[in-house]
Design a protein around this motif. Structure first.
Motif, mmCIF file in Angstrom:
data_model
loop_
_atom_site.group_PDB
_atom_site.id
_atom_site.type_symbol
_atom_site.label_atom_id
_atom_site.label_comp_id
_atom_site.label_asym_id
_atom_site.label_seq_id
_atom_site.Cartn_x
_atom_site.Cartn_y
_atom_site.Cartn_z
ATOM 1 N N LYS A 134 -0.950 -6.630 14.218
ATOM 2 C CA LYS A 134 -0.197 -5.910 13.195
ATOM 3 C C LYS A 134 0.361 -6.900 12.182
ATOM 4 O O LYS A 134 1.046 -7.851 12.530
ATOM 5 N N ILE A 135 0.051 -6.668 10.910
ATOM 6 C CA ILE A 135 0.503 -7.528 9.819
ATOM 7 C C ILE A 135 1.236 -6.676 8.786
ATOM 8 O O ILE A 135 0.757 -5.606 8.399
ATOM 9 N N LEU A 136 2.393 -7.141 8.342
ATOM 10 C CA LEU A 136 3.121 -6.466 7.266
ATOM 11 C C LEU A 136 2.739 -7.069 5.922
ATOM 12 O O LEU A 136 2.473 -8.272 5.824
ATOM 13 N N VAL A 137 2.723 -6.243 4.901
ATOM 14 C CA VAL A 137 2.523 -6.694 3.522
ATOM 15 C C VAL A 137 3.766 -6.276 2.751
ATOM 16 O O VAL A 137 4.028 -5.083 2.578
ATOM 17 N N ALA A 138 4.543 -7.264 2.331
ATOM 18 C CA ALA A 138 5.844 -6.987 1.733
ATOM 19 C C ALA A 138 5.946 -7.644 0.359
ATOM 20 O O ALA A 138 5.042 -8.345 -0.091
ATOM 21 N N GLY A 139 7.069 -7.408 -0.302
ATOM 22 C CA GLY A 139 7.297 -7.980 -1.624
ATOM 23 C C GLY A 139 8.058 -7.005 -2.503
ATOM 24 O O GLY A 139 8.419 -5.906 -2.077
ATOM 25 N N GLY A 140 8.288 -7.410 -3.723
ATOM 26 C CA GLY A 140 9.076 -6.598 -4.640
ATOM 27 C C GLY A 140 8.322 -5.401 -5.190
ATOM 28 O O GLY A 140 7.132 -5.201 -4.936
ATOM 29 N N PHE A 141 9.027 -4.617 -5.959
ATOM 30 C CA PHE A 141 8.485 -3.407 -6.581
ATOM 31 C C PHE A 141 7.392 -3.781 -7.573
ATOM 32 O O PHE A 141 7.577 -4.643 -8.434
ATOM 33 N N GLY A 142 6.211 -3.158 -7.436
ATOM 34 C CA GLY A 142 5.148 -3.357 -8.402
ATOM 35 C C GLY A 142 4.392 -4.658 -8.288
ATOM 36 O O GLY A 142 3.665 -5.038 -9.208
ATOM 37 N N VAL A 143 4.512 -5.360 -7.150
ATOM 38 C CA VAL A 143 3.893 -6.682 -7.025
ATOM 39 C C VAL A 143 2.427 -6.609 -6.607
ATOM 40 O O VAL A 143 1.701 -7.598 -6.713
ATOM 41 N N GLY A 144 1.978 -5.458 -6.089
ATOM 42 C CA GLY A 144 0.577 -5.318 -5.731
ATOM 43 C C GLY A 144 0.300 -5.084 -4.263
ATOM 44 O O GLY A 144 -0.824 -5.262 -3.794
ATOM 45 N N LYS A 145 1.299 -4.635 -3.513
ATOM 46 C CA LYS A 145 1.118 -4.423 -2.070
ATOM 47 C C LYS A 145 0.091 -3.335 -1.779
ATOM 48 O O LYS A 145 -0.821 -3.509 -0.965
ATOM 49 N N THR A 146 0.237 -2.192 -2.445
ATOM 50 C CA THR A 146 -0.713 -1.097 -2.257
ATOM 51 C C THR A 146 -2.111 -1.517 -2.694
ATOM 52 O O THR A 146 -3.112 -1.176 -2.046
ATOM 53 N N THR A 147 -2.205 -2.277 -3.764
ATOM 54 C CA THR A 147 -3.494 -2.761 -4.254
ATOM 55 C C THR A 147 -4.160 -3.664 -3.228
ATOM 56 O O THR A 147 -5.370 -3.535 -2.963
ATOM 57 N N LEU A 148 -3.404 -4.588 -2.635
ATOM 58 C CA LEU A 148 -3.964 -5.507 -1.646
ATOM 59 C C LEU A 148 -4.479 -4.761 -0.421
ATOM 60 O O LEU A 148 -5.608 -4.995 0.038
ATOM 61 N N VAL A 149 -3.660 -3.856 0.112
ATOM 62 C CA VAL A 149 -4.078 -3.097 1.293
ATOM 63 C C VAL A 149 -5.338 -2.290 0.991
ATOM 64 O O VAL A 149 -6.287 -2.259 1.780
ATOM 65 N N GLY A 150 -5.372 -1.650 -0.168
ATOM 66 C CA GLY A 150 -6.528 -0.850 -0.536
ATOM 67 C C GLY A 150 -7.778 -1.684 -0.761
ATOM 68 O O GLY A 150 -8.892 -1.248 -0.448
ATOM 69 N N ALA A 151 -7.610 -2.912 -1.291
ATOM 70 C CA ALA A 151 -8.761 -3.757 -1.600
ATOM 71 C C ALA A 151 -9.449 -4.276 -0.342
ATOM 72 O O ALA A 151 -10.679 -4.398 -0.308
ATOM 73 N N VAL A 152 -8.666 -4.605 0.692
ATOM 74 C CA VAL A 152 -9.267 -5.224 1.874
ATOM 75 C C VAL A 152 -9.599 -4.228 2.975
ATOM 76 O O VAL A 152 -10.393 -4.532 3.868
ATOM 77 N N ALA A 173 2.006 -15.073 -0.832
ATOM 78 C CA ALA A 173 0.774 -14.954 -1.599
ATOM 79 C C ALA A 173 1.132 -14.632 -3.043
ATOM 80 O O ALA A 173 1.697 -13.568 -3.321
ATOM 81 N N VAL A 174 0.854 -15.550 -3.942
ATOM 82 C CA VAL A 174 1.177 -15.358 -5.358
ATOM 83 C C VAL A 174 0.047 -14.564 -5.999
ATOM 84 O O VAL A 174 -1.087 -15.047 -6.110
ATOM 85 N N ASN A 175 0.364 -13.338 -6.402
ATOM 86 C CA ASN A 175 -0.622 -12.475 -7.055
ATOM 87 C C ASN A 175 -0.747 -12.909 -8.514
ATOM 88 O O ASN A 175 0.216 -12.787 -9.284
ATOM 89 N N CYS A 176 -1.893 -13.437 -8.878
ATOM 90 C CA CYS A 176 -2.076 -14.030 -10.200
ATOM 91 C C CYS A 176 -2.427 -12.955 -11.228
ATOM 92 O O CYS A 176 -3.601 -12.602 -11.407
ATOM 93 N N PHE A 177 -1.403 -12.429 -11.883
ATOM 94 C CA PHE A 177 -1.589 -11.393 -12.896
ATOM 95 C C PHE A 177 -2.096 -12.011 -14.195
ATOM 96 O O PHE A 177 -1.736 -13.132 -14.554
ATOM 97 N N ALA A 178 -2.930 -11.267 -14.903
ATOM 98 C CA ALA A 178 -3.428 -11.722 -16.200
ATOM 99 C C ALA A 178 -2.268 -11.903 -17.165
ATOM 100 O O ALA A 178 -1.386 -11.042 -17.268
#
Length: 207
Positions: free
Chosen positions: A25-43, A145-150
């Motif tokens: 079990k792994i948690l994916v955490a971080g601030g609002f709008g940082v990309g947590k849902t995107t990461l989970v959906g991508a992998v 994990a630093v999400n590298c936004f454009a």
């Protein structure tokens, strides 16, 4: 902590895994709008479970959309996905809600977790401080994990580590939360780091 299950291989519920498979079990955490849902959906190799609601006028005073003005939804409970790292090893991913008002869910979600990924956005780096503090105080291993936004200014891993005042040895990795291979590399680093931390603590306890 690691759990073993013996459910049907085709079952896609949170408690499902093949015989002899190890599920972490792994948690994916971080601030609002940082990309947590995107990461989970991508992998995720299954259709991810999402609990998103549209942002409303009532939440404008507490949901800071500065820097993420295009965001129209927010996670209100959790995201869930699953990825097989290798034969016999699967990760169950639980994305946490980012806003303070949903923090009462964190204690439940963190039960039995091997470790966590804290997603960070260098444009709003302060937003991940609460997650970093949460896992440090509970001695839950995590990687940043630093999400590298454009368009965001690029910073090195050491720069981010110093800015967040991380404990020595806490990994910082650069990633693109939209890219499956990039997200998978983050999760592999998480598992490797958490394994080393749990092994060291076990040796300390018996030493």
């Amino acid at each position: 902590m690691p759990t073993e299950h013996a459910d049907n291989p085709g079952d896609e519920s949170p408690g499902a895994a093949t015989n002899d498979a190890l599920a972490l079990k792994i948690l994916v955490a971080g601030g609002f709008g940082v990309g947590k849902t995107t990461l989970v959906g991508a992998v995720s190799e299954i259709r991810p479970l999402r609990t998103e609601e549209l942002l409303s006028e009532a939440g404008e005073s507490v949901d800071d959309t500065d820097g993420v003005a295009q965001k129209t939804t927010t996670t209100v409970a959790m995201d869930f996905g699953r990825i097989t790292i290798r034969s016999g090893l699967s990760l169950y991913l639980f994305g946490t809600p980012g806003q303070d008002r949903f923090w009462f869910l964190w204690d439940e979600l963190s039960q039995g977790a091997l470790g966590a990924v804290v997603l960070a956005d260098t444009r709003r780096l302060e937003d991940c401080f609460p997650a970093v503090d949460y896992f440090e105080h509970r001695r839950i291993p995590f990687v940043v994990a630093v999400n590298c936004f454009a368009g965001a200014r690029s910073y090195g891993e050491q720069d981010v580590s110093r800015a967040l005042d991380l404990d020595p040895g806490t990994p910082v990795v650069l990633c693109d939360a939209r890219d499956r291979d990039s997200g998978k590399e983050v999760l592999i680093r998480m598992v490797e780091y958490a394994g080393r931390m749990h092994t060291a603590r076990l040796l300390d306890s018996v030493g």
